[in-house]
Structures are given as structure tokens and as C-alpha cells.
Design an enzyme around this catalytic site. Structure first.
Site, PDB file in Angstrom:
ATOM      1  N   TYR A   1       0.829  -1.211   0.000  1.00 31.92           N
ATOM      2  CA  TYR A   1       0.000   0.000   0.000  1.00 31.92           C
ATOM      3  C   TYR A   1       0.863   1.259   0.000  1.00 31.92           C
ATOM      4  O   TYR A   1       0.466   2.294  -0.536  1.00 31.92           O
ATOM      5  CB  TYR A   1      -0.893   0.011   1.250  1.00 31.92           C
ATOM      6  CG  TYR A   1      -2.204  -0.736   1.101  1.00 31.92           C
ATOM      7  CD1 TYR A   1      -2.422  -1.635   0.061  1.00 31.92           C
ATOM      8  CD2 TYR A   1      -3.238  -0.529   2.025  1.00 31.92           C
ATOM      9  CE1 TYR A   1      -3.627  -2.308  -0.057  1.00 31.92           C
ATOM     10  CE2 TYR A   1      -4.453  -1.195   1.913  1.00 31.92           C
ATOM     11  CZ  TYR A   1      -4.641  -2.084   0.869  1.00 31.92           C
ATOM     12  OH  TYR A   1      -5.837  -2.734   0.760  1.00 31.92           O
ATOM     13  N   GLY A   2       1.997   1.173   0.659  1.00 30.39           N
ATOM     14  CA  GLY A   2       2.833   2.357   0.901  1.00 30.39           C
ATOM     15  C   GLY A   2       3.329   3.034  -0.361  1.00 30.39           C
ATOM     16  O   GLY A   2       3.813   4.161  -0.310  1.00 30.39           O
TER      17      GLY A   2
ATOM     18  N   CYS B   1       3.811   2.092  10.904  1.00 28.27           N
ATOM     19  CA  CYS B   1       3.365   1.057   9.967  1.00 28.27           C
ATOM     20  C   CYS B   1       3.279  -0.233  10.768  1.00 28.27           C
ATOM     21  O   CYS B   1       4.234  -0.590  11.484  1.00 28.27           O
ATOM     22  CB  CYS B   1       4.381   0.922   8.831  1.00 28.27           C
ATOM     23  SG  CYS B   1       4.103  -0.540   7.789  1.00 28.27           S
ATOM     24  N   THR B   2       2.152  -0.913  10.660  1.00 27.56           N
ATOM     25  CA  THR B   2       1.953  -2.083  11.526  1.00 27.56           C
ATOM     26  C   THR B   2       2.935  -3.219  11.207  1.00 27.56           C
ATOM     27  O   THR B   2       3.204  -4.054  12.073  1.00 27.56           O
ATOM     28  CB  THR B   2       0.505  -2.595  11.413  1.00 27.56           C
ATOM     29  OG1 THR B   2       0.146  -2.714  10.022  1.00 27.56           O
ATOM     30  CG2 THR B   2      -0.464  -1.670  12.102  1.00 27.56           C
ATOM     31  N   HIS B   3       3.465  -3.240  10.000  1.00 28.43           N
ATOM     32  CA  HIS B   3       4.457  -4.274   9.689  1.00 28.43           C
ATOM     33  C   HIS B   3       5.677  -4.192  10.614  1.00 28.43           C
ATOM     34  O   HIS B   3       6.329  -5.190  10.871  1.00 28.43           O
ATOM     35  CB  HIS B   3       4.930  -4.118   8.238  1.00 28.43           C
ATOM     36  CG  HIS B   3       4.057  -4.802   7.233  1.00 28.43           C
ATOM     37  ND1 HIS B   3       2.816  -4.326   6.889  1.00 28.43           N
ATOM     38  CD2 HIS B   3       4.242  -5.930   6.506  1.00 28.43           C
ATOM     39  CE1 HIS B   3       2.282  -5.129   5.970  1.00 28.43           C
ATOM     40  NE2 HIS B   3       3.122  -6.105   5.725  1.00 28.43           N
TER      41      HIS B   3
ATOM     42  N   CYS C   1      -3.777  -1.005   9.755  1.00 29.76           N
ATOM     43  CA  CYS C   1      -2.848  -0.540   8.723  1.00 29.76           C
ATOM     44  C   CYS C   1      -2.867   0.979   8.770  1.00 29.76           C
ATOM     45  O   CYS C   1      -3.928   1.590   8.593  1.00 29.76           O
ATOM     46  CB  CYS C   1      -3.320  -1.040   7.357  1.00 29.76           C
ATOM     47  SG  CYS C   1      -2.390  -0.360   5.974  1.00 29.76           S
ATOM     48  N   ASN C   2      -1.716   1.570   9.036  1.00 32.08           N
ATOM     49  CA  ASN C   2      -1.661   3.043   9.126  1.00 32.08           C
ATOM     50  C   ASN C   2      -1.957   3.686   7.786  1.00 32.08           C
ATOM     51  O   ASN C   2      -2.653   4.697   7.721  1.00 32.08           O
ATOM     52  CB  ASN C   2      -0.271   3.494   9.572  1.00 32.08           C
ATOM     53  CG  ASN C   2       0.052   3.097  10.989  1.00 32.08           C
ATOM     54  OD1 ASN C   2      -0.025   3.901  11.892  1.00 32.08           O
ATOM     55  ND2 ASN C   2       0.406   1.837  11.197  1.00 32.08           N
ATOM     56  N   THR C   3      -1.429   3.092   6.720  1.00 32.23           N
ATOM     57  CA  THR C   3      -1.613   3.685   5.394  1.00 32.23           C
ATOM     58  C   THR C   3      -3.096   3.727   5.048  1.00 32.23           C
ATOM     59  O   THR C   3      -3.631   4.757   4.630  1.00 32.23           O
ATOM     60  CB  THR C   3      -0.817   2.874   4.342  1.00 32.23           C
ATOM     61  OG1 THR C   3       0.510   2.668   4.822  1.00 32.23           O
ATOM     62  CG2 THR C   3      -0.766   3.595   3.018  1.00 32.23           C
TER      63      THR C   3
HETATM   64  N1  DGL Z   1       0.986  -2.289   7.208  1.00 37.69           N
HETATM   65  C1  DGL Z   1       0.801  -1.117   6.433  1.00 37.69           C
HETATM   66  C2  DGL Z   1       0.774   0.122   7.339  1.00 37.69           C
HETATM   67  O1  DGL Z   1       0.562   0.019   8.527  1.00 37.69           O
HETATM   68  C3  DGL Z   1       1.657  -0.833   5.234  1.00 37.69           C
HETATM   69  C4  DGL Z   1       2.438  -1.831   4.476  1.00 37.69           C
HETATM   70  C5  DGL Z   1       2.326  -1.588   2.969  1.00 37.69           C
HETATM   71  O2  DGL Z   1       3.074  -0.771   2.405  1.00 37.69           O
HETATM   72  O3  DGL Z   1       1.442  -2.218   2.384  1.00 37.69           O
HETATM   73  O4  DGL Z   1       0.924   1.218   6.859  1.00 37.69           O
END
Ligand code: DGL
Length: 257
Positions: free
Chosen positions: A38-39, A182-184, A70-72
Site C-alpha cells: 500500500y505504501g 506502519c503495523t508491519h 494498517c496506518n496507510t
Molecule cells: N501495514 C501497512 C501500514 O501500517 C503498510 C504496508 C504496505 O506498504 O502495504 O501502513
């Protein structure tokens, strides 16, 4: 049942915390790996995609609440989701507030995806909670990939992780608190602490789990449902993923495509 959503494995850090806080709560997990990362996508593409996909999941699963882990996705789509669907939503934002409260040097770090870094939502958070701090933000696509690989059992290359994060510490050598936006990155927390032991690291997963608990407590009942994880894209490493997801309580893995 509560639906937890992310672009990939990042939201599983939030799942781990929800399991710890509210072990009796049935969960479903939806990963939009078909559209990961997503980023690096445009705001417009992400907004349309997230609102549509979560709407389909709501229709299919009828969850009692949706955690956008997911923050994004949260910074881009949370307002639209709340306007479009009646289900309660729990979002996820970079933990600027606790990082600013803890910092002595008043120099903060912020690690997030490039999409989250450019959001006006983030600027509002900074204005509100870190007005007297200098914030050194780093929007990088590298860390989410490292977290995805680690989840699949690969060792993290510490030198590569350090090289990815170093520009932030070069810009702000006195940074003493870093917000993970970012949750990752939850999955890289141990390695980050080893690389930078003097720094305070802030991960929002625990706060999101507590917020979920509070929302669920206000509901009369949360219907039961099978503990399934859904993926929107192919999983070439399906067997590895199934084994890893079982550790998070998901016994069934459904893959689209
Ligand atoms: N886990 C997603 C977040 O918290 C982003 C990872 C992605 O780039 O998809 O923003």
C-alpha cells in the site's frame, strides 16, 4: 466476530495483542496482499480499493467491528469507511503522542510508509501532539518487505535494516523516541531495539487492541464465527503461511485467485 484488516501480515501484530487482551473474541483476518504494498500506491487508488474491499468483507462476514490495522489505509480511508458503513471502525495511527510525551531531547523519529508520511492526517497529529518537537520522518518501502520475509521465517539482515533506518538517525542524531507508523514494523521491533538500544520505540499495536476491547465491550454481543484468514492474492508459500497463521489462531486460510 471482529474483522482485522491490513495490506499484508502487519495487522497480525495487532491480532497478537487482541488475543492477549481479549482471548475470547473471535477474529477474522483480511490481508489485501493482491494489492501490497500500500505504501507505494496513490491515495486515490488506495481509497477506492480499501472502501470497496472492506465493504465486500462486511457483506460476507457481518463483523461486529472492523479493525483497520494498517496506518496507510487508516490515514487515507478511515473517514470514508465510517461515512459509508454502519459497523464501528477502529483505526491505527502513528504513536506520535506517547513518543512525544516520553522524549527528553524533543527530537523524535517516525518510521512509516511513503504514503503515510505524505498524509495531511499525519501533519495534524504532529501539530497536535509534537508541536515543540523536531520530527525526523523516514518514509521507506524497505521495512515492510523485511517484515513480510521475517514472518515467513527468514532471518532479518541486520546490516540491511540498519542501512534502511540510518538516514533518520543521521538527520536526527539526538533522537531518543521513535514512533512506528506502519503495523508491519512490529515484526522488526526486536531487531530495532538491538541496533539502537538507547532509543525508546513506540508500537501502536497494544493501544489498538485496548481500543478494540473498549468498542466490543459496548456491543451487546459479538457473534461467533470461524477463525479464518483471507488473502486477496496468491500465496506462493502457502504451507509456510498456513503454519505461521496457525500461531495467530487462524486454522483456515482462504486465498483468492
Ligand atoms: N501495514 C501497512 C501500514 O501500517 C503498510 C504496508 C504496505 O506498504 O502495504 O501502513
Amino acid at each position: 466476530m471482529i474483522l482485522v484488516f491490513d495490506s499484508g501480515i502487519g495487522g497480525l501484530g495487532v491480532v497478537r495483542q487482541i488475543r492477549r487482551h481479549t482471548p475470547q473474541l473471535p477474529l477474522a483476518y483480511l490481508a489485501d496482499n493482491g494489492f501490497y504494498p500500500y505504501g507505494e500506491k496513490s491515495d486515490e487508488l488506495l481509497l477506492n480499493r480499501v472502501v470497496k474491499l472492506i465493504g465486500e468483507a462486511i457483506n460476507m462476514l457481518q463483523p461486529g467491528a472492523v479493525v483497520v490495522a494498517c496506518n496507510t489505509a487508516s490515514t487515507i480511508a478511515l473517514a470514508a469507511l465510517r461515512q459509508t458503513y454502519r459497523v464501528p471502525f477502529i483505526g491505527c495511527v502513528p504513536p506520535i503522542k506517547p513518543a512525544a510525551a516520553a522524549s527528553q531531547t524533543r527530537h523524535l523519529g517516525l518510521l512509516a510508509t511513503p504514503a503515510t508520511i505524505r498524509r495531511p492526517y499525519l501533519q495534524d497529529l504532529l501539530d497536535k501532539f509534537a508541536d515543540d518537537c523536531t520530527v525526523h520522518s523516514l518514509g521507506t518501502p524497505l521495512l515492510a518487505d523485511m517484515a513480510e520475509a521475517k514472518f515467513r521465517g527468514e532471518a532479518v539482515d541486520l546490516a540491511a535494516l540498519e542501512a534502511a533506518v540510518a538516514p533518520m538517525f543521521m538527520a536526527g542524531p539526538t533522537i531518543d523516541a521513535v514512533a512506528l507508523g506502519c503495523t508491519h514494523y512490529t515484526f522488526l521491533l526486536n531487531e530495532l531495539k538491538v541496533l539502537y538500544p538507547g532509543v525508546m520505540w513506540f508500537d501502536p499495536a497494544g493501544a489498538v487492541a485496548r481500543q478494540t476491547e473498549a468498542v466490543v465491550a459496548r456491543q451487546e454481543q459479538v457473534a461467533d464465527g470461524p477463525e479464518r484468514a483471507f488473502f486477496t492474492g496468491k500465496l506462493p508459500d502457502l504451507e509456510i503461511m498456513k503454519a505461521a497463521l496457525a500461531d495467530y489462531g487462524f486454522s483456515e486460510v482462504m486465498v483468492a485467485g
